[in-house]
Motif scaffolding. Structure first.
Motif: not given
Ligand code: NAD
Ligand code: TYD
Length: 356
Positions: A33, A37, A69
């Motif tokens: 994640v 990003r 997110h």
């Protein structure tokens, strides 16, 4: 906002897309994640995670307030929820990491492994098929190939021969994913990666467990003769490889991912002791793991030559940096091991969780 070009062999254009990462609060998932990003800033990352003992939302606290997110707490085996998430967030692609991941736990209790890894994966595949999701990345493992002798490497055509309940459940989900491609035409790609190391790894796995025991002057439990071999890959190299396969992999393709860094367990343990300045007298040889695979080693020629990915981290330096990360983040692992992060989760994030 569809970021996929169905006609092109390179799947993703420069525009944004919505990717569902399952298990995004675990070790590899939370690194992924963060990686996405940073490296794919136009993508929205929807993170579906049940928050088992291994899932920790605190790993993603730096993303608090980030509109790209979206965290959703839930079980991948819950079809209604998965359908809702895919529909509501208009998911273009799925990167499926959620799993029960620890071999020793699978020996103590295989049931959760079958429920999440086998049934949960099938639920996700079925939901993806019905929603016509453009691509499904199945994150599998080199452990599906079983164990090697002293020589040789796993290639993508090595027959699957899983030995532990964990690896058998992963082999099942790996094959079910390929069956969805073969039978229903779902666009599936599969990766089989070697052992990862790096920040945020739950301290039940070899490297963080040994670092933390050494720091606490506790015995370092080495299974058997300590000469089992794993092929170590830094987690950020894995994240880059997963994204490469998602973007450029061939439909129905299987890709091995490895670090060209074979080491025996005892060498790793001694290197860690040296790094933290503790004596080798802390090493304790203990009874071997039942059915312990002797050696894993990956031939990653295919992903290198066909997709242009290769590892960038150098093992000794990256292991030293990883040890330093655990030294610098004592509060993280103290909370994880004490379970206090659950209180943190409740007080800091509960109100922010998406309602269903
Ligand atoms: P992990 O145990 O650290 O994290 C797993 C995550 O999945 C956790 O956040 C957990 O809460 C979540 N989860 C578990 N069951 C769930 C469910 N039913 N629904 C939703 N979420 C659930 O695991 P990891 O080491 O980060 O591994 C991630 C994936 O990569 C796994 O599929 C694993 O098989 C694979 N893999 C791991 C390695 C490795 O070295 N760690 C190597 C190759 C492949
Ligand atoms: P682990 O991190 O559990 O990964 P895997 O079993 O999926 O490869 O273990 C890595 C290696 O380290 C494996 O050969 C088992 C060994 N090991 C120990 O010797 N002692 C331990 O306490 C642990 C957790 C693992």
């Amino acid at each position: 906002m569809l970021g996929l070009d169905r006609q092109s062999p390179t799947l993703y254009g420069p525009d944004s897309m919505n990717v569902l990462v399952t298990g995004g609060c675990g070790f590899i998932g939370s690194n992924l994640v963060h990686w996405l990003r940073k490296n794919r800033p136009t993508w929205t990352v929807v993170n579906l995670d049940k928050l088992t003992y291994a899932g920790n939302l605190e790993n993603l606290s730096a993303l608090e307030g980030d509109p790209k997110h979206v965290f959703i707490q839930g079980d991948i085996a819950n079809r209604e929820l998965v359908d809702h998430v895919i529909r509501t967030h208009r998911i273009d692609a799925i990167m499926h990491l959620a799993a029960e991941s620890h071999v020793d736990r699978s020996i103590l209790g295989p049931e959760a492994f079958i429920k999440t890894n086998v049934l949960g994966t099938q639920v996700l595949l079925e939901a993806a098929r019905h929603a016509k999701v453009n691509r499904f990345l199945m994150v599998s493992t080199d452990e599906v190939y079983g164990s090697l002798g002293p020589t040789g490497l796993f290639t993508e055509t090595t027959p699957l021969s899983a030995s532990s309940p964990y690896s058998a459940s992963k082999a099942s989900s790996d094959l079910i994913a390929l069956a969805y491609e073969h039978t229903f035409g779902l666009d599936v790609v599969v990766t089989r990666c070697s052992n990862n190391y790096g920040p945020y790894q739950f301290p039940e796995k070899l490297i963080p467990l040994m670092v933390i025991n050494a720091l606490n002057d506790k015995p370092l439990p080495v299974y058997g003769d300590g000469l089992n071999v794993r092929d170590w890959l830094h987690v950020e190299d894995h994240c880059a490889a997963l994204t490469t396969v998602l973007e450029k992999g061939k439909k129905g393709g299987v890709y091995n991912i490895g670090g060209n860094s074979e080491r025996t367990n005892i060498v790793i343990v001694k290197t860690i002791l040296q790094a933290v300045g503790k004596p080798e007298t802390l090493i304790k040889y203990v009874q071997d793991r039942p059915g312990h695979d002797r050696r894993y080693a990956i031939d990653a020629t295919k992903i290198r030559t066909e997709l242009g990915w290769q590892p960038t981290f150098v093992f000794e330096k990256a292991l030293a940096d990883t040890v330093k990360w655990y030294l610098d983040n004592r509060t993280w692992w103290e909370r994880v091991t004490s379970g206090a992060y659950r209180q943190y989760f409740d007080s800091q994030y509960k109100a922010r969780l998406e309602k269903h």
